[in-house]
Design an enzyme around this catalytic site. Structure first.
Site, PDB file in Angstrom:
ATOM      1  N   ASN A 110      58.202  48.091  18.456  1.00 29.52           N
ATOM      2  CA  ASN A 110      59.200  48.822  19.239  1.00 29.52           C
ATOM      3  C   ASN A 110      59.004  48.539  20.725  1.00 29.52           C
ATOM      4  OD1 ASN A 110      58.569  51.395  21.026  1.00 29.52           O
ATOM      5  ND2 ASN A 110      56.972  51.310  19.433  1.00 29.52           N
ATOM      6  N   SER A 172      51.465  53.488  26.549  1.00 34.81           N
ATOM      7  CA  SER A 172      52.631  52.784  26.012  1.00 34.81           C
ATOM      8  C   SER A 172      52.759  51.435  26.706  1.00 34.81           C
ATOM      9  CB  SER A 172      53.907  53.592  26.241  1.00 34.81           C
ATOM     10  OG  SER A 172      55.046  52.806  25.927  1.00 34.81           O
TER      11      SER A 172
END
Length: 346
Positions: A110, A172
């Protein structure tokens, strides 16, 4: 897996991954998914940073980014839920497509980029949260923020009163330069700011730190040192990886964070290293590639007090939670552990 669950997964896989993700949340809210309710036993119960969990298997952040399915997820068997990531202001995230299935690898890539509806929307939903479930929030920073470190504290200040814990996500790979905040000096300043806000809440909650798997041993040691110095309540190891070793899926070259089965060994190695660096003094939450009771057990034996999963549900369905817990309990019993706590770091 039941034929009903398998049929549902096949239907969802007929759509592109992001659409399928949205459909899975709608199916949960519509009551189309069999949910077992709370799963617990004296052997499975565990305490994590002062939180009493019915079992050690939690839902990782990312599945319910905007807390739209808290009711059904609280009945899915998880010991705790983590929603988000949430940023101060709403943001659309990166351009689509940004989610890719790698079924040959039981993995997902992702590059969402913290797409979410913002802290005001999150707070409104958390105010109506189901009771009796341990719920935490993954804190994020806006991509265009002038002070990303302050963003984490801002989200906590707004949403903290409705939470049982919060996780600082500086790991992230999909927000440019975010991982730079894992550096020793930057991380200490950020965490002290967040902990200061936490201490000002009417009901202070545990604060966890989520780290990347792509760290050197020296960087892991620095994180362990900072975590101990500032008094963080736990470390989540780990987020997604930028590594692409031994992948077979057609989308293996896509940019973004890789999660699922290929991450298991790398994330477990980081977890074990952290357990050694901290001497077991800081609770650890093991994430990355958990798709079976044996893998959850391996994380616990490597030093995790609890584990989280998400990507495995893409391939195994929500019923996988019940299977993992049944198998985990059997493994604990087989090896003579009366509780999860006895097996941590074994």
């Amino acid at each position: 897996m039941s034929w009903y669950d398998e049929a549902g997964l096949r239907l969802i896989r007929m759509f592109d991954p992001e659409t399928g993700h949205g459909l899975s949340l709608r199916a949960l809210n519509a009551g189309l998914v069999r949910l077992p309710g709370q799963i617990t036993s004296p052997r499975l119960r565990v305490q994590l940073a002062g939180l009493d969990l019915p079992n050690p298997v939690g839902l990782a952040a990312g599945m319910d980014k905007n807390a739209v399915a808290l009711g059904p997820l609280s009945r899915a068997g998880f010991g705790f839920l983590e929603v988000g990531a949430t940023t101060p202001r709403p943001q659309p995230g990166n351009p689509k497509p940004r989610l890719f299935r790698l079924p040959e690898d039981h993995a997902v890539i992702n590059r969402f980029g913290f797409n979410n509806e913002g802290m005001a929307a999150m707070a409104a939903r958390l105010e109506k949260r189901p009771q009796g479930t341990v719920i935490g929030l993954n804190l994020g920073a806006n991509k265009d923020s002038a002070d990303r470190a302050a963003d984490f504290a801002t989200v906590l200040e707004t949403c903290g009163p409705m939470l049982d814990f919060a996780t600082v996500n500086v790991s992230s790979p999909n927000t440019e330069n975010l991982r730079d905040l894992q550096g020793k000096a930057a991380l200490e300043a950020l965490l002290r700011g967040v902990l200061g806000v936490r201490d000002g809440l009417a009901r202070p909650i545990p604060i966890f730190l989520k780290i990347a798997p792509d760290l050197t041993e020296a960087e892991i040691a620095d994180i362990a040192t900072v975590a101990g110095q500032v008094g963080i309540d736990g470390i989540v190891a780990t987020n997604t990886t930028l590594s692409r070793e031994r992948l077979r899926g057609a989308h293996a070259a896509e940019t973004g964070g890789l999660s699922g089965a290929p991450l298991f060994e790398k994330s477990t190695a980081v977890l074990g290293r952290l357990h050694a660096e901290t001497g077991g003094a800081i609770p650890l939450i093991g994430v990355g590639g958990v798709g079976s009771g044996a893998q959850a057990y391996a994380k616990i034996r490597a030093g995790a007090t609890a584990v989280q999963l998400y990507t495995a549900l893409v391939y195994g369905g929500i019923g996988l939670v019940e299977t993992i817990l049944r198998d985990l309990e059997a493994l604990l019993k087989r090896d003579g552990f009366a509780t999860v706590a006895e097996a941590v770091g074994a």
